[in-house]
Design a protein around this motif. Sequence first.
Motif, short mmCIF file in Angstrom:
data_model
loop_
_atom_site.label_atom_id
_atom_site.label_comp_id
_atom_site.label_asym_id
_atom_site.label_seq_id
_atom_site.Cartn_x
_atom_site.Cartn_y
_atom_site.Cartn_z
N ALA A 270 0.76 -1.30 -0.03
CA ALA A 270 0.08 -0.25 0.06
C ALA A 270 0.89 1.21 0.10
O ALA A 270 0.41 2.33 -0.39
CB ALA A 270 -0.95 0.22 1.16
N HIS B 92 -4.42 -1.09 2.74
CA HIS B 92 -5.05 -0.69 1.48
C HIS B 92 -6.25 0.23 1.89
O HIS B 92 -6.53 1.04 1.02
CB HIS B 92 -5.75 -1.91 0.98
CG HIS B 92 -6.58 -2.82 1.76
ND1 HIS B 92 -7.99 -2.52 1.45
CD2 HIS B 92 -6.46 -3.82 2.63
CE1 HIS B 92 -8.94 -3.10 2.35
NE2 HIS B 92 -7.82 -3.94 2.92
N LEU C 278 -5.79 6.01 -0.98
CA LEU C 278 -4.88 5.22 -1.54
C LEU C 278 -5.39 4.42 -2.94
O LEU C 278 -4.68 4.33 -3.68
CB LEU C 278 -4.41 3.97 -0.60
CG LEU C 278 -3.58 4.56 0.60
CD1 LEU C 278 -3.53 3.45 1.57
CD2 LEU C 278 -2.23 5.22 0.17
N LYS C 279 -6.74 4.46 -3.00
CA LYS C 279 -7.32 3.82 -4.42
C LYS C 279 -6.98 4.84 -5.47
O LYS C 279 -6.71 4.45 -6.70
CB LYS C 279 -8.69 3.46 -4.02
CG LYS C 279 -9.44 2.99 -5.37
CD LYS C 279 -10.89 2.82 -5.34
CE LYS C 279 -10.74 1.41 -4.18
NZ LYS C 279 -12.37 0.75 -4.07
N TRP D 98 -3.09 4.78 -6.37
CA TRP D 98 -2.42 3.55 -6.92
C TRP D 98 -3.24 2.96 -7.90
O TRP D 98 -2.66 2.19 -8.88
CB TRP D 98 -2.32 2.57 -5.70
CG TRP D 98 -1.16 3.04 -4.73
CD1 TRP D 98 -1.17 3.14 -3.48
CD2 TRP D 98 0.12 3.11 -5.18
NE1 TRP D 98 -0.09 3.39 -2.88
CE2 TRP D 98 0.85 3.30 -3.82
CE3 TRP D 98 1.06 2.94 -6.13
CZ2 TRP D 98 2.32 3.50 -3.84
CZ3 TRP D 98 2.28 3.00 -6.27
CH2 TRP D 98 2.90 3.53 -4.94
N ARG D 99 -4.56 3.39 -7.95
CA ARG D 99 -5.22 2.25 -8.97
C ARG D 99 -4.93 2.35 -10.32
O ARG D 99 -4.68 1.41 -10.81
CB ARG D 99 -6.73 2.50 -8.93
CG ARG D 99 -7.68 1.69 -9.50
CD ARG D 99 -9.21 1.94 -9.07
NE ARG D 99 -10.24 1.04 -10.02
CZ ARG D 99 -10.45 -0.23 -9.61
NH1 ARG D 99 -10.23 -0.62 -8.47
NH2 ARG D 99 -11.37 -0.78 -10.59
N TYR E 273 -6.76 -5.30 -1.92
CA TYR E 273 -5.34 -4.95 -2.88
C TYR E 273 -5.98 -5.03 -4.34
O TYR E 273 -5.22 -4.25 -4.81
CB TYR E 273 -4.32 -5.64 -2.19
CG TYR E 273 -3.76 -5.17 -1.17
CD1 TYR E 273 -2.85 -4.18 -1.30
CD2 TYR E 273 -4.01 -5.57 0.00
CE1 TYR E 273 -2.26 -3.63 -0.06
CE2 TYR E 273 -3.56 -5.18 1.44
CZ TYR E 273 -2.73 -4.04 1.18
OH TYR E 273 -2.10 -3.60 2.50
N LEU F 229 -6.69 -1.65 -5.22
CA LEU F 229 -5.46 -0.66 -5.45
C LEU F 229 -4.88 -0.94 -7.05
O LEU F 229 -3.81 -0.23 -7.01
CB LEU F 229 -4.65 -0.89 -4.34
CG LEU F 229 -5.14 -0.58 -3.08
CD1 LEU F 229 -3.91 -0.46 -2.06
CD2 LEU F 229 -5.75 0.86 -3.10
#
Length: 251
Positions: A114, A132, A141-142, A145-146, A168, A171
Amino acid sequence: MLFLLPPSETKLDGGSVGSRLDVAALSFDELEGPRRASLALLDEMSADVSAAAVALKLGPTQAHEVERNQLVTVSPTMPALARYTGVLFDPLDVGLLGDDAWNWAHRHVVVHSALLGLLRAGDEIPAYRLSHDSKVPGTSLKKLWRGPVSEVLAGVDELVVDLRSEGYVGLGPTGPRSTYVRVVSDAGDRRRALNHFNKKSKGLFVRALLTDRPELRDIGDLTHWAHGRGFVLEPGDETVLVAESVLAASV
């Protein structure tokens, strides 16, 4: 073939004397930008210990986790596959792996952090605490990172075997050349999803891969190898791994 693992919330302290995180040296250098953004968010969040504890869902005895995060860019590092501990990672027995197994792992095993995104097994990382679903300042964080993780995974020119938890996957979903592995318990008349033995089964499955280091090109090769090991692995829309077969074959 890449085997994509979730991380663990529990991690070893310590690392190589004199070492520290080198973001530019990590694999998948396309992720350097979001990695630096993630580290900046962690630093901002860690300035307020009480708020960080809430964001990380820490109990009163876990204040040291915030201290870890405050030192994340200067604390010593060790290979990612050795850093993580817990139900999934303990069966890997990384302290017993020889050079050939480590080389195979670095080529074929990826952990989805994460904090730092996709990491190959030998990438040197510090101890940290971020999950996550942790709440970071001003974004999620989504959102961070996604897109970047999905783009990297979509560009991988080999089958990605996704052993991550669904949190995860959020993500960074995989691309078309992938299969998601769902671990189930075979109760005879029905199958059900697992939690604890889900993680242990994945750890034992990957440990067997590190031991055998098979040459694998597609899901047929993986299924053939697994059956030779006594594992029940059934490809389909999702690849089903029956936990009892892994646990029994690994006794």
